[in-house]
Design an enzyme around this catalytic site. Structure first.
Site, PDB file in Angstrom:
ATOM      1  N   GLN A  95      -1.458   5.278   4.120  1.00 54.87           N
ATOM      2  CA  GLN A  95      -2.530   6.042   4.762  1.00 54.87           C
ATOM      3  C   GLN A  95      -3.683   5.111   5.164  1.00 54.87           C
ATOM      4  OE1 GLN A  95      -2.403   9.271   5.563  1.00 54.87           O
ATOM      5  NE2 GLN A  95      -4.483   9.356   6.360  1.00 54.87           N
TER       6      GLN A  95
ATOM      7  N   ASP B  17       5.399   5.639  10.776  1.00 55.96           N
ATOM      8  CA  ASP B  17       4.226   5.692  11.645  1.00 55.96           C
ATOM      9  C   ASP B  17       4.509   5.081  13.020  1.00 55.96           C
ATOM     10  OD1 ASP B  17       1.865   6.892  10.641  1.00 55.96           O
ATOM     11  OD2 ASP B  17       1.595   5.259   9.197  1.00 55.96           O
TER      12      ASP B  17
ATOM     13  N   LYS C  26       0.550  16.389   4.084  1.00 58.63           N
ATOM     14  CA  LYS C  26       1.834  15.719   4.343  1.00 58.63           C
ATOM     15  C   LYS C  26       2.824  16.051   3.244  1.00 58.63           C
ATOM     16  CE  LYS C  26      -0.198  11.940   6.937  1.00 58.63           C
ATOM     17  NZ  LYS C  26      -0.774  10.604   6.921  1.00 58.63           N
TER      18      LYS C  26
HETATM   19  N1  GUN Z   1      -4.858   8.046   9.066  1.00 63.17           N
HETATM   20  C1  GUN Z   1      -5.151   8.946  10.048  1.00 63.17           C
HETATM   21  N2  GUN Z   1      -4.090   9.144  10.837  1.00 63.17           N
HETATM   22  C2  GUN Z   1      -3.095   8.368  10.364  1.00 63.17           C
HETATM   23  C3  GUN Z   1      -1.738   8.152  10.760  1.00 63.17           C
HETATM   24  O1  GUN Z   1      -1.226   8.705  11.731  1.00 63.17           O
HETATM   25  N3  GUN Z   1      -1.034   7.279   9.979  1.00 63.17           N
HETATM   26  C4  GUN Z   1      -1.565   6.636   8.931  1.00 63.17           C
HETATM   27  N4  GUN Z   1      -0.789   5.803   8.256  1.00 63.17           N
HETATM   28  N5  GUN Z   1      -2.814   6.810   8.535  1.00 63.17           N
HETATM   29  C5  GUN Z   1      -3.570   7.672   9.252  1.00 63.17           C
END
Ligand code: GUN
Length: 281
Positions: free
Chosen positions: A96, A119, A52
């Protein structure tokens, strides 16, 4: 059969975002910022977060990762989120998942202001999406949606079958396709005849986490099939779709890996840019 190249579509989206970020920089003399909170040292989360950060830098976003040990108190995390909510240089906040057991996921999600919820997990964004209003949309279904639109720009009247009813994928995917005037069926573990449902579909989105569940004889000729699954098996990484069989009948299919995955991160960047733009209105 069209093999939907998620890496390529994601690279195109990043290129568009890079130009947009440049324009925003000229217009506002600042760039959108993404802050990720990472708690603990789980390997998959570490890898996601590194990707990311790398992608955010690539399109010119300001990117920051705040790391906490998995013993961190919930209160500290919530206080940090509130601080970021009020920080003008932060356009998007992502915590996360998964979180350590002693931290309440729902509380964390609801503490992030909906205006910076990249998100799309905050109940306000979930509600806005289902009412057809402007909202952040969860990154994975948004990525699936953009790939489907590339193959078939006019989805009106198409039959879509979603396999899996999760808040993360199935439900928001349904809302996106409903907005495009698809007739959408959500299926799940209690669905009586999954094969029969899938055989009706012009579009199948499989997001259940069962290796190679969707078989070749479940798919109508010329259907579009999107595979959200990432399952570790003895034979390596496989999706929720039996790729070889389905590739013989489908019009278009996403591979695993290299399909949905790359699009998810590109959509996170898109959500960050979109949050920034809304905040400048
Ligand atoms: N962990 C795995 N996929 C995601 C996601 O799309 N968002 C977040 N915040 N954590 C994750």
């Amino acid at each position: 059969m069209i093999l939907i190249d998620g890496k390529k579509v994601a690279a195109e989206l990043r290129e568009e975002l890079k130009q947009e970020v440049n324009e925003l920089k000229t217009k506002y003399n600042k760039v959108p910022g993404l802050t990720v909170i990472l708690i603990g040292d789980m390997a998959p989360s570490q890898i996601y977060v590194r990707n990311k950060e790398k992608s955010a830098n690539e399109v010119g976003l300001k990117s920051e990762v705040i790391r906490y040990p998995d013993t961190i108190e919930e209160k500290t995390v919530l206080e940090k989120i509130k601080e970021l909510n009020n920080d003008e240089s932060v356009s998007g906040i992502l915590v996360q998942l998964p979180l350590p057991r002693h931290i309440d996921k729902q509380k964390v999600i609801e503490t992030i202001t909906p205006l910076k919820d990249v998100d799309g997990f905050h109940p306000m964004n979930v509600g806005n999406l289902s009412s057809g209003y402007e909202s952040s949309v969860p990154c994975t279904p948004l990525g699936c949606y953009l790939m489907i639109k590339k193959i078939e720009p006019n989805l009106s009247g198409k039959k879509a079958v979603i396999v899996g009813r999760s808040n993360l994928n199935g439900k928001p995917m349904t809302q996106l396709l409903l907005k495009e005037n698809c007739t959408v069926t959500i299926t799940h573990s209690r669905t009586k005849d999954l094969k029969a449902e899938c055989l009706e579909a012009d579009i199948i989105v499989a997001a259940v986490g069962i290796p190679e569940l969707v078989k070749g004889d479940w798919v109508k000729k010329d259907a579009i099939v999107i595979d959200v699954g990432i399952n570790k098996t003895e034979n390596g990484l496989v999706g929720d779709v039996a790729f070889d069989e389905v590739s013989k009948v489908a019009k278009a299919l996403t591979p695993v890996p290299g399909g949905v995955g790359p699009m998810t991160i590109a959509c996170l960047l898109k959500n960050t840019v979109d949050c920034f733009k809304r905040s400048q209105k």
